[in-house]
Scaffold this motif. Structure first.
Motif, PDB file in Angstrom:
ATOM      1  N   ALA A   1      29.471  -0.774 -16.205  1.00  0.00           N
ATOM      2  CA  ALA A   1      29.584  -0.676 -14.753  1.00  0.00           C
ATOM      3  C   ALA A   1      30.262  -1.929 -14.216  1.00  0.00           C
ATOM      4  CB  ALA A   1      28.201  -0.511 -14.125  1.00  0.00           C
ATOM      5  N   VAL A   2      31.442  -1.757 -13.629  1.00  0.00           N
ATOM      6  CA  VAL A   2      32.228  -2.881 -13.133  1.00  0.00           C
ATOM      7  C   VAL A   2      32.744  -2.535 -11.738  1.00  0.00           C
ATOM      8  CG1 VAL A   2      34.216  -4.390 -13.556  1.00  0.00           C
ATOM      9  CG2 VAL A   2      32.944  -3.445 -15.483  1.00  0.00           C
ATOM     10  N   ASP A   3      32.767  -3.529 -10.878  1.00  0.00           N
ATOM     11  CA  ASP A   3      33.315  -3.331  -9.541  1.00  0.00           C
ATOM     12  C   ASP A   3      34.774  -2.863  -9.632  1.00  0.00           C
ATOM     13  OD1 ASP A   3      33.010  -3.926  -6.500  1.00  0.00           O
ATOM     14  OD2 ASP A   3      34.907  -4.866  -7.070  1.00  0.00           O
ATOM     15  N   ARG A   4      35.118  -1.841  -8.847  1.00  0.00           N
ATOM     16  CA  ARG A   4      36.451  -1.251  -8.945  1.00  0.00           C
ATOM     17  C   ARG A   4      37.555  -2.225  -8.549  1.00  0.00           C
ATOM     18  NH1 ARG A   4      36.120   5.018  -6.737  1.00  0.00           N
ATOM     19  NH2 ARG A   4      34.702   5.794  -8.384  1.00  0.00           N
ATOM     20  N   ILE A   5      37.263  -3.045  -7.573  1.00  0.00           N
ATOM     21  CA  ILE A   5      38.280  -4.019  -7.127  1.00  0.00           C
ATOM     22  C   ILE A   5      38.554  -5.026  -8.240  1.00  0.00           C
ATOM     23  CG2 ILE A   5      38.793  -5.838  -5.469  1.00  0.00           C
ATOM     24  CD1 ILE A   5      37.206  -4.295  -3.401  1.00  0.00           C
ATOM     25  N   ASP A   6      37.481  -5.556  -8.837  1.00  0.00           N
ATOM     26  CA  ASP A   6      37.666  -6.495  -9.948  1.00  0.00           C
ATOM     27  C   ASP A   6      38.387  -5.834 -11.115  1.00  0.00           C
ATOM     28  OD1 ASP A   6      36.415  -8.463  -8.516  1.00  0.00           O
ATOM     29  OD2 ASP A   6      34.459  -8.203  -9.482  1.00  0.00           O
ATOM     30  N   ALA A   7      38.020  -4.586 -11.409  1.00  0.00           N
ATOM     31  CA  ALA A   7      38.674  -3.874 -12.506  1.00  0.00           C
ATOM     32  C   ALA A   7      40.160  -3.689 -12.230  1.00  0.00           C
ATOM     33  CB  ALA A   7      38.003  -2.520 -12.727  1.00  0.00           C
TER      34      ALA A   7
ATOM     35  N   ASN B   1      45.212  -3.820 -13.735  1.00  0.00           N
ATOM     36  CA  ASN B   1      46.494  -3.401 -13.148  1.00  0.00           C
ATOM     37  C   ASN B   1      47.363  -4.553 -12.681  1.00  0.00           C
ATOM     38  OD1 ASN B   1      45.914  -0.612 -13.431  1.00  0.00           O
ATOM     39  ND2 ASN B   1      44.633  -0.692 -11.595  1.00  0.00           N
ATOM     40  N   TYR B   2      46.767  -5.720 -12.464  1.00  0.00           N
ATOM     41  CA  TYR B   2      47.548  -6.833 -11.917  1.00  0.00           C
ATOM     42  C   TYR B   2      47.690  -7.975 -12.926  1.00  0.00           C
ATOM     43  CZ  TYR B   2      48.787 -10.781  -8.921  1.00  0.00           C
ATOM     44  OH  TYR B   2      49.389 -11.888  -8.383  1.00  0.00           O
ATOM     45  N   ARG B   3      46.583  -8.548 -13.324  1.00  0.00           N
ATOM     46  CA  ARG B   3      46.669  -9.770 -14.137  1.00  0.00           C
ATOM     47  C   ARG B   3      47.111  -9.510 -15.574  1.00  0.00           C
ATOM     48  NH1 ARG B   3      41.389 -13.476 -12.523  1.00  0.00           N
ATOM     49  NH2 ARG B   3      41.859 -13.723 -10.298  1.00  0.00           N
ATOM     50  N   LEU B   4      46.530  -8.525 -16.234  1.00  0.00           N
ATOM     51  CA  LEU B   4      46.865  -8.305 -17.641  1.00  0.00           C
ATOM     52  C   LEU B   4      48.318  -7.848 -17.795  1.00  0.00           C
ATOM     53  CD1 LEU B   4      45.995  -8.289 -20.565  1.00  0.00           C
ATOM     54  CD2 LEU B   4      45.159  -5.950 -20.264  1.00  0.00           C
ATOM     55  N   SER B   5      48.732  -6.902 -16.968  1.00  0.00           N
ATOM     56  CA  SER B   5      50.122  -6.451 -17.048  1.00  0.00           C
ATOM     57  C   SER B   5      51.081  -7.587 -16.728  1.00  0.00           C
ATOM     58  CB  SER B   5      50.354  -5.283 -16.090  1.00  0.00           C
ATOM     59  OG  SER B   5      50.066  -5.653 -14.751  1.00  0.00           O
ATOM     60  N   ARG B   6      50.711  -8.420 -15.775  1.00  0.00           N
ATOM     61  CA  ARG B   6      51.544  -9.569 -15.410  1.00  0.00           C
ATOM     62  C   ARG B   6      51.633 -10.565 -16.567  1.00  0.00           C
ATOM     63  NH1 ARG B   6      51.483 -12.623  -9.651  1.00  0.00           N
ATOM     64  NH2 ARG B   6      52.582 -14.528 -10.238  1.00  0.00           N
ATOM     65  N   ALA B   7      50.518 -10.814 -17.236  1.00  0.00           N
ATOM     66  CA  ALA B   7      50.526 -11.749 -18.371  1.00  0.00           C
ATOM     67  C   ALA B   7      51.373 -11.214 -19.514  1.00  0.00           C
ATOM     68  CB  ALA B   7      49.093 -12.009 -18.837  1.00  0.00           C
ATOM     69  N   ILE B   8      51.310  -9.911 -19.775  1.00  0.00           N
ATOM     70  CA  ILE B   8      52.092  -9.335 -20.866  1.00  0.00           C
ATOM     71  C   ILE B   8      53.582  -9.414 -20.558  1.00  0.00           C
ATOM     72  CG2 ILE B   8      52.608  -7.200 -22.109  1.00  0.00           C
ATOM     73  CD1 ILE B   8      49.666  -6.450 -21.832  1.00  0.00           C
ATOM     74  N   VAL B   9      53.968  -9.089 -19.332  1.00  0.00           N
ATOM     75  CA  VAL B   9      55.383  -9.188 -18.949  1.00  0.00           C
ATOM     76  C   VAL B   9      55.850 -10.640 -19.030  1.00  0.00           C
ATOM     77  CG1 VAL B   9      57.036  -8.889 -17.075  1.00  0.00           C
ATOM     78  CG2 VAL B   9      55.371  -7.103 -17.546  1.00  0.00           C
TER      79      VAL B   9
END
Length: 356
Positions: free
Chosen positions: A60-66, A71-79
């Motif tokens: 159970a994780v907050d949707r905003i944090d998820a 969608n923002y940080r991990l994809s940004r780090a990979i790019v």
């Protein structure tokens, strides 16, 4: 003799340990890029989000944090990792092919052409909305590369002896001329057609911007960076030979013109793809190869993967700094790479001069 034997057996072992360590270093950098940002998120929340998406867990994780993490940080780090690796590899290839320590991915006017294409689409309305900023930037980068190649070919054709040297010098001069031309076109379009808000947005993009990248960009960036790495590794022996000049490469049985053409086209396309996504990011392709030569040597068997890893980690770290250096504001990543890269290159330059 025993000492020599011990050293020869230890070197491959050290190299093997380095290759085993590389994925771990990259993984730590990606986790840092995911964990650190404008908003503070607990580490256990980050691990739960990653477990939900990668391992099929149901924490159970907050949707905003998820959403921020996945969608923002991990994809940004990979790019950022893909872009850093690609630009560093492009610098390695160009410095070997052109035998010029100042060669970098933007030498051939690719960055300037991408800037012109992006401005033409977003400001001048070229394509009547049929093209996105990234598509316009990619088209401009390819067009600039084509013009630079044509100009270099015209300048080097008809020369006598030393034609390979003439061709390398012609590419450098043609790249400078092409960069100036497309930079002038970009300034003209902005001055003539852009509003104040458009000019600000374009300026931010021109300095490097990872804020808009998402998983759709990862699908493009990762294969491009991986393809560039595989091409460089496949031609690592040829790059070693080109370091001593095209004539030396030819004497070793390397097809100089096809090999050099393939490598330059690969560098141009990979750079165009990255620039079309994130804008112009300087000093990665210039500084990283020099720094890695001090650490792993000049043989491209080690230099190519080391530069790719260092470029990826360097751009992830620069992106983290761009988000936290000024509270409440995200800086263009090109500003961070320049602030770090310029002094680093000066140190490398001074040290290299003293060692001669």
């Amino acid at each position: 003799m025993k000492a020599v034997a011990i050293q020869s057996t230890q070197a491959p072992r050290a190299q093997a340990h380095w290759f085993w360590l590389a994925p771990l270093v990259l993984l730590v950098a990606l986790l840092a890029g995911t964990a650190i940002g404008e908003t503070s998120i607990p580490v256990d929340t980050i691990l739960k989000v990653l477990a939900n998406h990668l391992l099929g867990a149901n924490y159970a994780v907050d949707r905003i944090d998820a959403g921020i993490i996945w969608n923002y940080r991990l994809s940004r780090a990979i790019v950022a990792a893909c872009c850093g690796a690609a630009l560093a590899l492009a610098g390695v290839v160009l410095q070997a092919l052109l035998r010029n320590p100042l060669a970098d991915p933007y030498l051939m006017g690719i960055s300037a052409g991408a800037s012109t294409g992006a401005v033409a689409v977003t400001v001048a309305g070229l394509g009547a909305g049929a093209f996105t900023l990234s598509a316009g930037a990619f088209a401009g980068a390819v067009l600039a590369f084509g013009l630079v190649v044509l100009l270099a070919h015209a300048a080097s054709s008809g020369t006598g002896g030393g034609r390979s040297t003439q061709a390398a010098g012609a590419i450098i001069l043609a790249g400078i001329a092409g960069s100036q031309l497309f930079n002038a076109l970009t300034a003209f379009i902005i001055t003539k057609s852009a509003s104040a808000e458009q000019a600000r947005g374009i300026l931010f993009w021109l300095l490097g911007n990872l804020s808009g990248v998402r998983w759709g960009d990862v699908v493009i960036a990762f294969p491009a960076a991986l393809g560039g790495l595989l091409i460089c590794l496949w031609h690592r022996r040829a790059l070693d030979a080109f370091t001593f000049g095209a004539d030396s490469a030819a004497s070793m049985g390397i097809a100089v013109r096809p090999t050099r053409g393939l490598l330059i086209i690969a560098v141009a396309l990979v750079t165009a793809i990255m620039v079309s996504m994130v804008g112009a990011i300087g000093f990665v392709g210039l500084v990283i190869p020099h720094a890695m030569r001090f650490i792993v040597g000049t043989q491209h068997t080690r230099l190519v993967p080391a530069s790719a890893l260092a470029g990826a980690v360097f751009l992830i770290g620069s992106d983290i700094l761009s988000r936290i250096l000024v509270p409440g504001q995200v800086l263009p990543i090109g500003v961070i790479t320049s602030l770090i890269g310029a002094p680093a290159f000066a140190m490398i330059l001074v040290r290299g001069t003293r060692n001669r």
